[in-house]
Scaffold this motif. Structure first.
Motif, PDB file in Angstrom:
ATOM      1  N   LEU A  28      -5.201 -15.651  -0.100  1.00  0.00           N
ATOM      2  CA  LEU A  28      -3.788 -15.998   0.051  1.00  0.00           C
ATOM      3  C   LEU A  28      -3.338 -16.979  -1.043  1.00  0.00           C
ATOM      4  O   LEU A  28      -4.215 -18.010  -1.150  1.00  0.00           O
ATOM      5  CB  LEU A  28      -3.490 -16.557   1.460  1.00  0.00           C
ATOM      6  N   PRO A  29      -2.222 -17.131  -1.731  1.00  0.00           N
ATOM      7  CA  PRO A  29      -2.097 -17.898  -2.813  1.00  0.00           C
ATOM      8  C   PRO A  29      -1.536 -19.184  -2.159  1.00  0.00           C
ATOM      9  O   PRO A  29      -0.881 -19.247  -1.274  1.00  0.00           O
ATOM     10  CB  PRO A  29      -0.752 -17.261  -3.775  1.00  0.00           C
ATOM     11  N   VAL A  30      -2.068 -20.328  -2.706  1.00  0.00           N
ATOM     12  CA  VAL A  30      -1.879 -21.588  -2.366  1.00  0.00           C
ATOM     13  C   VAL A  30      -1.847 -22.636  -3.336  1.00  0.00           C
ATOM     14  O   VAL A  30      -2.587 -22.615  -4.152  1.00  0.00           O
ATOM     15  CB  VAL A  30      -2.755 -22.084  -1.090  1.00  0.00           C
ATOM     16  N   LEU A  58       0.177 -27.931   6.243  1.00  0.00           N
ATOM     17  CA  LEU A  58       0.514 -26.810   5.345  1.00  0.00           C
ATOM     18  C   LEU A  58       1.907 -26.778   5.475  1.00  0.00           C
ATOM     19  O   LEU A  58       2.596 -27.283   6.520  1.00  0.00           O
ATOM     20  CB  LEU A  58       0.157 -25.559   6.121  1.00  0.00           C
ATOM     21  N   VAL A  59       2.574 -27.012   4.454  1.00  0.00           N
ATOM     22  CA  VAL A  59       4.035 -26.678   4.101  1.00  0.00           C
ATOM     23  C   VAL A  59       4.300 -25.316   3.681  1.00  0.00           C
ATOM     24  O   VAL A  59       3.728 -24.911   2.534  1.00  0.00           O
ATOM     25  CB  VAL A  59       4.337 -27.967   3.258  1.00  0.00           C
ATOM     26  N   LEU A  70      -6.384 -25.279  13.093  1.00  0.00           N
ATOM     27  CA  LEU A  70      -6.417 -23.944  14.290  1.00  0.00           C
ATOM     28  C   LEU A  70      -4.761 -23.627  14.327  1.00  0.00           C
ATOM     29  O   LEU A  70      -4.681 -22.224  13.986  1.00  0.00           O
ATOM     30  CB  LEU A  70      -6.624 -24.404  15.638  1.00  0.00           C
ATOM     31  N   ALA A  71      -3.974 -24.428  14.204  1.00  0.00           N
ATOM     32  CA  ALA A  71      -2.511 -24.191  14.027  1.00  0.00           C
ATOM     33  C   ALA A  71      -2.256 -23.535  12.893  1.00  0.00           C
ATOM     34  O   ALA A  71      -1.303 -22.604  12.572  1.00  0.00           O
ATOM     35  CB  ALA A  71      -1.698 -25.338  14.312  1.00  0.00           C
ATOM     36  N   ILE A  72      -2.771 -24.081  11.600  1.00  0.00           N
ATOM     37  CA  ILE A  72      -2.347 -23.327  10.424  1.00  0.00           C
ATOM     38  C   ILE A  72      -3.002 -21.805  10.307  1.00  0.00           C
ATOM     39  O   ILE A  72      -2.391 -20.932   9.793  1.00  0.00           O
ATOM     40  CB  ILE A  72      -3.109 -24.238   9.340  1.00  0.00           C
ATOM     41  N   LEU A  76      -0.798 -18.724   9.890  1.00  0.00           N
ATOM     42  CA  LEU A  76      -1.005 -17.635   8.889  1.00  0.00           C
ATOM     43  C   LEU A  76      -1.051 -16.256   9.323  1.00  0.00           C
ATOM     44  O   LEU A  76      -0.707 -15.166   8.644  1.00  0.00           O
ATOM     45  CB  LEU A  76      -2.062 -18.068   7.802  1.00  0.00           C
ATOM     46  N   ALA A  77      -1.861 -16.240  10.622  1.00  0.00           N
ATOM     47  CA  ALA A  77      -1.950 -14.950  11.289  1.00  0.00           C
ATOM     48  C   ALA A  77      -0.877 -14.014  11.562  1.00  0.00           C
ATOM     49  O   ALA A  77      -0.586 -12.985  11.541  1.00  0.00           O
ATOM     50  CB  ALA A  77      -2.843 -15.022  12.507  1.00  0.00           C
ATOM     51  N   SER A  78       0.184 -15.035  11.908  1.00  0.00           N
ATOM     52  CA  SER A  78       1.571 -14.430  12.182  1.00  0.00           C
ATOM     53  C   SER A  78       2.413 -14.095  11.208  1.00  0.00           C
ATOM     54  O   SER A  78       3.272 -13.114  11.251  1.00  0.00           O
ATOM     55  CB  SER A  78       2.309 -15.389  13.136  1.00  0.00           C
TER      56      SER A  78
END
Length: 82
Positions: A28-30, A58-59, A70-72, A76-78
């Motif tokens: 994934l691009p970041v 993560l913004v 874990l929230a990140i 990303l999964a969603s």
């Protein structure tokens, strides 16, 4: 979707490493912004994204701010069902 990941030094912070690895492993691009730990650099970098006070943060391009690895991963999964 554009992403900015704010992290500490991946060599010293396993939490920051985990956040970065999510993007690396799935291609994934970041944009990564790295700050030195145990200085004012990280809190100053995170100040515009309150209540985020930890790395990784993560913004997302739509203004969503997610902190904690874990929230990140869940965010990303969603957003990337494939």
């Amino acid at each position: 979707m554009s992403y900015t990941l704010i992290i500490g030094d991946r060599g010293y912070s396993s939490w920051s490493l985990r956040g970065w690895l999510l993007f690396d492993a799935f291609g994934l691009p970041v944009t990564t912004r790295q700050a030195r730990l145990y200085t004012d650099e990280l809190p100053n970098m995170l100040a515009p994204y309150a209540p985020a006070r930890t790395a990784p943060t993560l913004v997302c391009g739509d203004g969503t701010v997610v902190f904690e690895s874990l929230a990140i991963a869940e965010e990303l999964a969603s957003r990337h069902l494939d």
